[in-house]
Motif scaffolding. Structure first.
Motif, PDB file in Angstrom:
ATOM      1  N   GLY A  24       0.828  -1.198   0.000  1.00  0.00           N
ATOM      2  CA  GLY A  24       0.000   0.000   0.000  1.00  0.00           C
ATOM      3  C   GLY A  24       0.859   1.242   0.000  1.00  0.00           C
ATOM      4  N   LEU A  25       0.446   2.222  -0.791  1.00  0.00           N
ATOM      5  CA  LEU A  25       1.098   3.533  -0.829  1.00  0.00           C
ATOM      6  C   LEU A  25      -0.008   4.552  -0.997  1.00  0.00           C
ATOM      7  CD1 LEU A  25       3.593   5.490  -1.216  1.00  0.00           C
ATOM      8  CD2 LEU A  25       3.263   5.114  -3.649  1.00  0.00           C
ATOM      9  N   ALA A  26      -0.021   5.548  -0.147  1.00  0.00           N
ATOM     10  CA  ALA A  26      -1.045   6.590  -0.273  1.00  0.00           C
ATOM     11  C   ALA A  26      -0.556   7.877   0.363  1.00  0.00           C
ATOM     12  CB  ALA A  26      -2.347   6.144   0.391  1.00  0.00           C
ATOM     13  N   VAL A  27      -0.991   8.979  -0.226  1.00  0.00           N
ATOM     14  CA  VAL A  27      -0.716  10.318   0.293  1.00  0.00           C
ATOM     15  C   VAL A  27      -2.051  11.061   0.251  1.00  0.00           C
ATOM     16  CG1 VAL A  27       0.538  12.480  -0.108  1.00  0.00           C
ATOM     17  CG2 VAL A  27       1.664  10.286  -0.554  1.00  0.00           C
ATOM     18  N   LEU A  28      -2.351  11.792   1.302  1.00  0.00           N
ATOM     19  CA  LEU A  28      -3.586  12.571   1.315  1.00  0.00           C
ATOM     20  C   LEU A  28      -3.667  13.429   0.060  1.00  0.00           C
ATOM     21  CD1 LEU A  28      -3.810  13.732   5.041  1.00  0.00           C
ATOM     22  CD2 LEU A  28      -5.350  12.143   3.865  1.00  0.00           C
TER      23      LEU A  28
END
Length: 144
Positions: free
Chosen positions: A81-85
C-alpha cells in the motif's frame, strides 16, 4: 514544507486509517484491523511501514513485505500500500516514500520491487511509470 520519512509508530495508526480511506477509497479498513495488523507486522522483520510527516502531521504512508520467489532467489519487496492525502499529492511525498522502499531493497540486497494498482487509479499508474516501474501484468485474487 518540512517532510520527514520515518518508520511507523502506534501513534500513527489513526492517521494511516484516514489516509487509507481518503486516498485509496477503502472504507473497510477499521481501527481494530489496522492496529492488530500493524502489531503483527512489527514483530516480523519482513514487513516495513513508513510514514511521511509534514510539519508534524502524518500525510502519507507506504507498507511493504519482503518475500521469496523462484525467479528472484534474493527475494523481492512487494509494496502492499502507498497513499498520500490528496491535498499533499504532487509535492514529492510519494516519490520520497518509494525512495525509502528502494533504499530498503538495496540494504537487503533485493533487486526487485513489485506492486499492484487498481485499474481506476490511472494517476497512480502514471506516477509509478514516471518512477521507472513497468506495467507487466494483471493481479488476480479470490477471497476465501
Amino acid at each position: 514544507m518540512n517532510i520527514v520519512i520515518r518508520a511507523i509508530e502506534s501513534k500513527d495508526y489513526d492517521s494511516v486509517i484516514t489516509i487509507w480511506r481518503s486516498a485509496l477509497g477503502n472504507l473497510q479498513v477499521t481501527d481494530e484491523t489496522v492496529a492488530k495488523t500493524f502489531e503483527k507486522m512489527r514483530g516480523d522483520s519482513r514487513y516495513g511501514t513508513f510514514v511521511a510527516d509534514v510539519d508534524g502531521e502524518t500525510v502519507g504512508f507506504v507498507t511493504t513485505v519482503e518475500t521469496l520467489a523462484i525467479e528472484q532467489p534474493n527475494g523481492y519487496i512487494k509494496v502492499n500500500g502507498l497513499a498520500v492525502l490528496p491535498e499533499f499529492q504532487r509535492h514529492g511525498i510519494g516519490k520520497m516514500l518509494m525512495e525509502c522502499v528502494e533504499k530498503l531493497a538495496h540494504e537487503r540486497k533485493v533487486s526487485l520491487i513489485g506492486l499492484a494498482s487498481g485499474f481506476q487509479r490511472t494517476g497512480a499508474h502514471g506516477f509509478y511509470e514516471h518512477l521507472g516501474y513497468q506495467k507487466l501484468s494483471y493481479w488476480f485474487r479470490k477471497e476465501i
